[in-house]
Write a protein that holds these residues in place. Structure first.
Motif, short mmCIF file in Angstrom:
data_model
loop_
_atom_site.label_atom_id
_atom_site.label_comp_id
_atom_site.label_asym_id
_atom_site.label_seq_id
_atom_site.Cartn_x
_atom_site.Cartn_y
_atom_site.Cartn_z
N LEU A 169 -10.07 -17.23 -2.11
CA LEU A 169 -9.40 -16.43 -3.13
C LEU A 169 -8.76 -17.36 -4.15
CD1 LEU A 169 -8.16 -13.79 -4.27
CD2 LEU A 169 -6.30 -14.07 -2.59
N GLY A 170 -9.07 -17.15 -5.41
CA GLY A 170 -8.52 -17.97 -6.48
C GLY A 170 -7.20 -17.44 -7.01
N PRO A 171 -6.76 -17.94 -8.16
CA PRO A 171 -5.47 -17.56 -8.73
C PRO A 171 -5.31 -16.04 -8.87
CG PRO A 171 -6.39 -19.42 -9.91
CD PRO A 171 -7.46 -18.95 -8.99
N THR A 172 -4.21 -15.52 -8.36
CA THR A 172 -3.98 -14.08 -8.25
C THR A 172 -2.48 -13.83 -8.43
OG1 THR A 172 -5.75 -14.01 -6.60
CG2 THR A 172 -4.32 -12.07 -6.74
N ILE A 173 -2.11 -12.66 -8.89
CA ILE A 173 -0.70 -12.31 -8.95
C ILE A 173 -0.13 -12.27 -7.53
CG2 ILE A 173 -1.06 -9.80 -8.91
CD1 ILE A 173 1.30 -9.63 -10.96
N THR A 174 1.06 -12.80 -7.34
CA THR A 174 1.64 -12.89 -6.00
C THR A 174 2.81 -11.90 -5.84
OG1 THR A 174 3.08 -14.71 -6.68
CG2 THR A 174 0.95 -15.29 -5.68
N GLN A 175 3.23 -11.72 -4.60
CA GLN A 175 4.16 -10.65 -4.24
C GLN A 175 5.46 -10.61 -5.07
OE1 GLN A 175 5.45 -10.66 -0.10
NE2 GLN A 175 5.33 -8.43 -0.09
N PRO A 176 6.11 -11.74 -5.35
CA PRO A 176 7.37 -11.65 -6.11
C PRO A 176 7.19 -11.03 -7.49
CG PRO A 176 7.17 -13.79 -5.06
CD PRO A 176 5.84 -13.13 -4.91
N ASN A 177 5.98 -11.05 -8.02
CA ASN A 177 5.73 -10.57 -9.38
C ASN A 177 4.90 -9.29 -9.44
OD1 ASN A 177 6.90 -12.97 -10.73
ND2 ASN A 177 5.25 -14.01 -9.63
N TYR A 178 4.66 -8.69 -8.27
CA TYR A 178 3.76 -7.53 -8.24
C TYR A 178 4.49 -6.31 -7.69
CZ TYR A 178 -0.82 -5.20 -7.99
OH TYR A 178 -1.87 -4.35 -8.17
N GLU A 179 5.25 -5.66 -8.54
CA GLU A 179 5.95 -4.44 -8.16
C GLU A 179 5.02 -3.24 -8.35
OE1 GLU A 179 10.36 -3.08 -9.06
OE2 GLU A 179 9.03 -2.47 -10.71
N VAL A 180 4.96 -2.37 -7.35
CA VAL A 180 4.10 -1.20 -7.40
C VAL A 180 4.88 0.04 -6.96
CG1 VAL A 180 2.06 -2.60 -6.92
CG2 VAL A 180 3.27 -1.50 -5.02
N ASP A 181 4.35 1.22 -7.24
CA ASP A 181 4.95 2.44 -6.74
C ASP A 181 4.76 2.52 -5.23
OD1 ASP A 181 5.74 3.29 -9.26
OD2 ASP A 181 3.86 4.36 -9.63
N ALA A 182 5.76 3.03 -4.54
CA ALA A 182 5.67 3.14 -3.09
C ALA A 182 4.49 4.00 -2.67
CB ALA A 182 6.97 3.73 -2.54
N ALA A 183 4.10 4.96 -3.49
CA ALA A 183 2.97 5.83 -3.17
C ALA A 183 1.66 5.05 -3.04
CB ALA A 183 2.83 6.92 -4.22
N MET A 184 1.60 3.86 -3.64
CA MET A 184 0.37 3.07 -3.56
C MET A 184 0.09 2.58 -2.15
SD MET A 184 -0.73 -0.26 -5.82
CE MET A 184 -0.71 -1.47 -4.51
N MET A 185 1.11 2.64 -1.28
CA MET A 185 0.92 2.22 0.10
C MET A 185 -0.02 3.16 0.87
SD MET A 185 4.89 1.33 1.11
CE MET A 185 4.48 1.09 2.84
N GLU A 186 -0.13 4.41 0.43
CA GLU A 186 -0.81 5.42 1.24
C GLU A 186 -2.23 5.05 1.66
OE1 GLU A 186 -0.40 9.11 -0.83
OE2 GLU A 186 1.81 9.07 -0.73
N PRO A 187 -3.12 4.64 0.73
CA PRO A 187 -4.47 4.30 1.18
C PRO A 187 -4.51 3.08 2.10
CG PRO A 187 -4.19 3.75 -1.13
CD PRO A 187 -3.00 4.56 -0.75
N PHE A 188 -3.57 2.17 1.91
CA PHE A 188 -3.51 0.99 2.77
C PHE A 188 -3.08 1.36 4.19
CE2 PHE A 188 -3.33 -0.64 -1.50
CZ PHE A 188 -4.11 -1.79 -1.45
N LEU A 189 -2.10 2.25 4.29
CA LEU A 189 -1.65 2.69 5.61
C LEU A 189 -2.70 3.56 6.28
CD1 LEU A 189 2.09 3.50 4.86
CD2 LEU A 189 1.10 1.40 5.78
N ALA A 190 -3.47 4.31 5.47
CA ALA A 190 -4.55 5.11 6.04
C ALA A 190 -5.65 4.22 6.62
CB ALA A 190 -5.13 6.04 4.97
N GLU A 191 -5.87 3.07 5.98
CA GLU A 191 -6.85 2.12 6.49
C GLU A 191 -6.38 1.50 7.80
OE1 GLU A 191 -9.29 -1.55 4.54
OE2 GLU A 191 -7.12 -1.83 4.68
N ASP A 192 -5.08 1.11 7.84
CA ASP A 192 -4.52 0.46 9.02
C ASP A 192 -3.00 0.47 8.87
OD1 ASP A 192 -3.65 -1.22 11.04
OD2 ASP A 192 -5.16 -2.76 10.68
N ALA A 193 -2.32 1.07 9.82
CA ALA A 193 -0.86 1.14 9.75
C ALA A 193 -0.22 -0.23 9.65
CB ALA A 193 -0.31 1.89 10.96
N ALA A 194 -0.90 -1.26 10.19
CA ALA A 194 -0.36 -2.62 10.14
C ALA A 194 -0.31 -3.17 8.72
CB ALA A 194 -1.18 -3.55 11.03
N ASN A 195 -0.98 -2.52 7.79
CA ASN A 195 -0.95 -2.99 6.40
C ASN A 195 0.43 -2.83 5.76
OD1 ASN A 195 -3.62 -3.82 6.31
ND2 ASN A 195 -4.37 -1.85 5.51
#
Length: 265
Positions: A169-195
Motif C-alpha cells: 500500500l502506497g501513500p494514503t490518508i491516515t487516521q489522524p486526518n480522516y474524519e468520517v461520519d459514524a454511520a460509515m462504520m455500518e458496512p465494515f461492521l457488517a463485514e466483520d464486527a472486529a473492524n
C-alpha cells in the motif's frame, strides 16, 4: 521525449518498497509531487488526466513517470477509476477509451500499469514466480466493496498464487486526518464486527477517525497476500503529495493526483 530524458526523475523523487525490489524482475514507484512541470494548485508531478491542469503538463508528467519505469514512449496503462470493485486484465496499452475499473492486472513484460490517487489507497501487487502484477485504487468504498479481492482473483486467473503475492500500500490518508461520519462504520461492521478497531472517536458523537491503511493491510493479509504499508500520509505531507481532502478543507477548486505504477522487466 528529449525534455523528459533530460529531466529524468531521480530515485529520491519516488517511494519504493523493499519487498518489490532487488531481483531485477520488477520495477515500481509510488510517485510523489517531485520532478514535475505542473504549476499552481497542481505544482509538481500531477498525472491526473481528469484534473483541470494544462493537458500538455499532465502528459509531460506522465511521460517522465513512464521514462522512470523504462518506457520511453510515455505509455502507462491506468484505468478510468470509478470507485468500483471492477478489474481490467491488460495485454496492450490502452487507447483513447480506457476501461472503467479500479484494478488492473497483467503478465505482459515491459508494460507499466498503475492507478492514480489523492488520498485513497494505491496498492501494487506482484507474484514474481508467475510473472503477474497488479495495481488497485482502494478508497473506503473500493476496499470494502471488493476491489482488493477481485484484483487477487484476477491475478490468480493469470497464474499467480495467493500465498506468493506481495501487496504494498502506497501513500494514503491516515487516521489522524480522516474524519468520517459514524454511520460509515455500518458496512465494515457488517463485514466483520472486529473492524470496529479501525475506528476511533471523533470530535463529536457522530464522527469517527478511520484508519484506512490499517484496514487495507489487514484485509489483504486476511485474503492471503503478504501485505505492508509504506507509512506515508497524503494529507499531512503537503510538499510531497496531493490530497483531495486537504484541497476540500481549503475550498480550492481542484487538486492534483499522484501515480503508483509497476512493470515486469
Amino acid at each position: 521525449m528529449n525534455e523528459t530524458a533530460s529531466a529524468a526523475l531521480r530515485p529520491d523523487d519516488v517511494l519504493q518498497a523493499p519487498t518489490l525490489q532487488g531481483d531485477g524482475q520488477l520495477h515500481h514507484a509510488f510517485f510523489t509531487r517531485a520532478g514535475g512541470v505542473s504549476k499552481g494548485l497542481y505544482g509538481g508531478l500531477n498525472v491526473g488526466v481528469g484534473s483541470q491542469d494544462a493537458p500538455e503538463d499532465v502528459q509531460e508528467n506522465r511521460a517522465r513517470a513512464a521514462f522512470f519505469l523504462g518506457r520511453a514512449d510515455g505509455v502507462i496503462a491506468t484505468p478510468w477509476q470509478i470507485h468500483s470493485p471492477d478489474v481490467a486484465v491488460v495485454d496492450a496499452p490502452f487507447g483513447t477509451e480506457r476501461p472503467k475499473a479500479d484494478g488492473v492486472v497483467t503478465r505482459v513484460r515491459g508494460l507499466p500499469i498503475g492507478v492514480v490517487t489523492a488520498d485513497c489507497g494505491p496498492v501494487l501487487f506482484a507474484d514474481r514466480d508467475a510473472g503477474v502484477i497488479g495495481a488497485a485504487h482502494a478508497g473506503w468504498r473500493g476496499a470494502i466493496g471488493g476491489v482488493l479481492d477481485r484484483t487477487l482473483d484476477a491475478m490468480e486467473d493469470l497464474g499467480a498464487r495467493r500465498e506468493r503475492i506481495v501487496a504494498v500500500l502506497g501513500p494514503t490518508i491516515t487516521q489522524p486526518n480522516y474524519e468520517v461520519d459514524a454511520a460509515m462504520m455500518e458496512p465494515f461492521l457488517a463485514e466483520d464486527a472486529a473492524n470496529e478497531r479501525f475506528f476511533t472517536p471523533g470530535r463529536s458523537e457522530t464522527k469517527r477517525q478511520f484508519d484506512l491503511p490499517a484496514y487495507i493491510v489487514a484485509k489483504l493479509t486476511r485474503l492471503g497476500a503478504q501485505a505492508s504499508f509504506v507509512g506515508a500520509c497524503t494529507y499531512a505531507e503537503e510538499s510531497r503529495f496531493f490530497s483531495f481532502r486537504r484541497t476540500t478543507h481549503r475550498g480550492e477548486p481542484d487538486y492534483g493526483r499522484q501515480l503508483s505504477a509497476i512493470v515486469l522487466l
